[in-house]
Design an enzyme around this catalytic site. Structure first.
Site, PDB file in Angstrom:
ATOM      1  N   HIS A 134       0.865  -1.180   0.000  1.00  0.00           N
ATOM      2  CA  HIS A 134       0.000   0.000   0.000  1.00  0.00           C
ATOM      3  C   HIS A 134       0.904   1.233   0.000  1.00  0.00           C
ATOM      4  O   HIS A 134       2.015   1.189   0.522  1.00  0.00           O
ATOM      5  CB  HIS A 134      -0.831  -0.065   1.287  1.00  0.00           C
ATOM      6  CG  HIS A 134      -1.898   0.969   1.432  1.00  0.00           C
ATOM      7  ND1 HIS A 134      -1.624   2.271   1.769  1.00  0.00           N
ATOM      8  CD2 HIS A 134      -3.248   0.885   1.319  1.00  0.00           C
ATOM      9  CE1 HIS A 134      -2.763   2.946   1.862  1.00  0.00           C
ATOM     10  NE2 HIS A 134      -3.764   2.134   1.586  1.00  0.00           N
ATOM     11  N   ASP A 211       2.974  -4.445   8.167  1.00  0.00           N
ATOM     12  CA  ASP A 211       1.736  -3.678   7.986  1.00  0.00           C
ATOM     13  C   ASP A 211       0.585  -4.676   8.098  1.00  0.00           C
ATOM     14  O   ASP A 211       0.303  -5.422   7.162  1.00  0.00           O
ATOM     15  CB  ASP A 211       1.764  -2.992   6.620  1.00  0.00           C
ATOM     16  CG  ASP A 211       0.407  -2.400   6.227  1.00  0.00           C
ATOM     17  OD1 ASP A 211      -0.576  -2.555   6.988  1.00  0.00           O
ATOM     18  OD2 ASP A 211       0.325  -1.812   5.133  1.00  0.00           O
ATOM     19  N   GLN A 214      -4.654  -5.225   6.988  1.00  0.00           N
ATOM     20  CA  GLN A 214      -5.619  -6.142   6.372  1.00  0.00           C
ATOM     21  C   GLN A 214      -5.603  -7.521   7.023  1.00  0.00           C
ATOM     22  O   GLN A 214      -6.368  -8.388   6.617  1.00  0.00           O
ATOM     23  CB  GLN A 214      -5.325  -6.285   4.864  1.00  0.00           C
ATOM     24  CG  GLN A 214      -5.425  -4.981   4.092  1.00  0.00           C
ATOM     25  CD  GLN A 214      -6.863  -4.473   4.005  1.00  0.00           C
ATOM     26  OE1 GLN A 214      -7.827  -5.211   4.216  1.00  0.00           O
ATOM     27  NE2 GLN A 214      -7.010  -3.193   3.698  1.00  0.00           N
ATOM     28  N   LYS A 237     -10.579  -0.930  10.267  1.00  0.00           N
ATOM     29  CA  LYS A 237     -10.721  -2.083   9.379  1.00  0.00           C
ATOM     30  C   LYS A 237     -11.073  -3.342  10.179  1.00  0.00           C
ATOM     31  O   LYS A 237     -11.272  -4.407   9.603  1.00  0.00           O
ATOM     32  CB  LYS A 237      -9.437  -2.301   8.587  1.00  0.00           C
ATOM     33  CG  LYS A 237      -9.151  -1.161   7.596  1.00  0.00           C
ATOM     34  CD  LYS A 237      -7.996  -1.496   6.681  1.00  0.00           C
ATOM     35  CE  LYS A 237      -7.349  -0.282   6.053  1.00  0.00           C
ATOM     36  NZ  LYS A 237      -8.177   0.385   5.043  1.00  0.00           N
ATOM     37  N   CYS A 375      -4.898   2.539  -3.582  1.00  0.00           N
ATOM     38  CA  CYS A 375      -3.673   3.066  -2.957  1.00  0.00           C
ATOM     39  C   CYS A 375      -2.505   2.104  -3.150  1.00  0.00           C
ATOM     40  O   CYS A 375      -1.643   1.974  -2.277  1.00  0.00           O
ATOM     41  CB  CYS A 375      -3.864   3.376  -1.474  1.00  0.00           C
ATOM     42  SG  CYS A 375      -5.013   4.722  -1.196  1.00  0.00           S
TER      43      CYS A 375
END
Lengths: 420, 152
Positions: A134, A211, A214, A237, A375
């Site tokens: 991202h 990261d 997700q 999220k 993104c």
């Protein structure tokens, strides 16, 4: 993956209709149709327990934290620090000193870029990322490269959207100081072999930031088992409010880092001659934090764990399987991102219909999908496409949602008629 | 919202294939080619507009790039509409199209011809920028010769 007994049991016990009743927004009508929300990878919706926890905090417990001896300030501090302990348990971190509240994943990554990487890296040093990242896990490192003269390296992916692990490993070397990698790709849903990546990076003495934006809504994350040095994610999220997120960092790394923003809360004493900084984690939390957001995040973690993250993941992967099979039957649909290990994301194109037209056509039928580059423009460039439509699933999606998506795509082909 | 209002046949027809698609090279009689690039960062649409002027008149115009049906059809319809027009007439047309795309109370404009097909776009606010991108890019080409314009 072999279907083990517990996964099957979890599937049969999962009652999505009941889960949906906890999400009031799902009863919304959009353009005259019941909402089909397939954009949880961009932002998920909030369940009643989260809405109630935030409301309850605002009605009964709000004051500034760590600032007063009065009852409400103590109540707010207790709610806020209680939320931190909830996050610690969720991640299985050793200590709440390792849990820094931030605005979201983007701020967490920028914190590490500016407070860890920038003071340490220089010309000749390398930061290694993947081609799946991202923008939030690309641009902060490009900024560090500009500031320090270090170099950004990018590990490639294959046509299925999987990291080419051997090529990634070959890019690791004595100059690699930091590896920043997605746990799950937002654009394609690819699950990366993060544990293996951490081991390989550590063997070369590199520090690893994961990261996890997700990943946390869909899988059990144990930062100790993963052995990640930094793990970043957002509340919104994973069924919590916007504006709250977490940076987990190994205590010895956080302790050695300078603060990155100055102000109240992050100090012990201030004089015009010298200021001493607060202890972890408050050293990194300048200013009044998002207290109600932290309360909401803790409630979201309770909700997710009461559903069972494994049960949610099994439900979502069943929807992914169904959606993948249904889309494969539709003429003109190309799935983008077909990794063997995938989270519940269907990124696709429809021949003759641009993703934005598709987004509008689905919206008129009450179906919310994300369209665009997500993104992750380098991912789109790799596949030679400007954009995809992305349907992403959460704990509240159903087979009916998949059927409505298929009907919506069929309608899109009718609208564009002979041009598809 | 009626999809057929947005995706009228004229729009779909000009989407595939668009007219006057491609680039103009500077070499040749008739003077230099004016050129500008347009970009909609929100959705990633990109297009380039090339104009060959003969004095004040648009002698030839082409565009290239990638975008949605609304952006492609708008650009295609635009190239047909402005070819042969004087610079001042192009500016007036720009204003009329802009009104068509953004003003709900705009009276029907019989002089727009095929461009009237873009009228459905104003019911879809998220898509207005798709339709205006090529027009802003044409303006930039005519005004500054070469520049990148952005819808943001």
């Amino acid at each position: 993956m072999a279907a083990d007994v517990s996964a099957i049991a979890a599937r049969s016990a999962y009652d999505a209709a009941r889960v949906r009743r906890d999400f009031p927004i799902l009863a919304t009508q959009v353009n005259g149709h019941p909402l089909v929300y397939l954009d949880s990878a961009a932002s998920s919706q909030r369940p009643l327990p989260v809405l109630r926890a935030v409301d309850d905090y605002e009605r009964h417990s709000h004051a500034n934290v760590h600032r007063g001896v009065h009852a409400l300030s103590q109540a707010a501090t207790s709610a806020f620090e209680g939320a931190r302990e909830r996050v610690r348990r969720f991640l299985n971190a050793r200590s709440t000193r390792e849990i820094v509240f931030v605005r979201g994943t983007t701020e967490a990554i920028n914190l590490v870029a500016q407070a860890y990487a920038r003071p340490r890296l220089g010309p000749g040093d390398e930061i290694l990322i993947s081609a799946l990242e991202h923008h939030a896990n690309i641009v902060p490192w490009q900024m560090v490269c500009q500031q320090t003269g270090c170099t950004l390296k990018v590990a490639p992916i294959n046509r299925r959207g999987e990291l080419l692990y051997e090529e990634f490993a070959a890019l690791l070397g004595p100059r690699t100081r930091l590896v920043a990698i997605a746990h799950v790709s937002n654009a394609l849903g690819t699950v990366l072999p993060v544990k293996r990546i951490v081991e390989a990076a550590h063997a070369h003495g590199a520090v690893v930031l994961v990261d996890g934006a997700q990943a946390v809504p869909h899988s059990r994350v144990d930062v100790r088992a993963l052995d990640a040095d930094f793990y970043a994610f957002s509340g919104h999220k994973m069924y919590a409010p916007t504006g709250i997120g977490v940076l987990y960092g190994r205590e010895e790394l956080l302790a050695a880092m300078p603060p990155w923003q100055g102000g109240g809360e992050m100090i012990l004493t201030v004089s015009f001659e010298a200021t001493t900084y607060n202890e972890l984690p408050w050293k990194f939390e300048a200013g009044t934090p998002n207290i109600s957001g932290a309360v909401g995040l803790a409630a979201a973690m309770d909700s997710l764990e009461s559903l069972g993250i494994e049960a949610v993941a099994a439900h979502e992967s069943r929807l992914l399987e169904l959606g993948t099979a249904e889309l494969a039957r539709l003429p003109g649909i190309t799935l983008v991102g077909t990794a063997a290990a995938k989270a519940a994301v269907l990124s696709f194109t429809l021949a003759g219909v641009h993703a934005h037209d598709l987004g509008t056509i689905l919206d008129t039928q009450g179906i919310a999908v994300r369209t665009g580059h997500h993104c992750a423009m380098p991912v789109m460039t790799f596949f030679g496409i400007p954009a995809t439509a992305r349907a992403s699933f959460g704990c509240y999606n159903t087979e009916e949602d998949v059927a409505r998506l298929v009907a919506g795509l069929t309608r899109a082909r009718e609208v564009f008629g002979r041009w598809t | 919202m009626d999809l057929k209002e947005l995706y009228r046949d004229v729009i779909l027809d000009h989407n595939r294939p668009p007219r006057n698609f491609g680039r103009l090279e500077s070499a040749g009689a008739g003077g230099d080619v004016l050129h500008a690039d347009g970009h909609n960062p929100l959705c990633g649409d990109r297009l380039s507009v090339y104009v060959r002027m003969n004095g004040e008149r648009v002698e030839d115009i082409r565009f290239e790039g990638s975008g949605c049906a609304i952006s492609t059809a708008s650009a295609s319809l635009m190239t047909e509409a402005v070819k042969g027009k004087e610079r001042a007439a192009v500016a007036r047309l720009f204003d009329r199209v802009h009104t068509l795309l953004t003003r709900h109370d705009a009276p029907a404009d019989a002089t727009l011809g095929k461009l009237a097909a873009l009228g459905g776009v104003r019911e879809f606010p998220a898509r207005v920028k798709c339709a205006t991108l090529s027009w802003h890019t044409l303006n930039a080409a005519l005004e500054r010769g070469a520049a990148t314009v952005s819808t943001e």
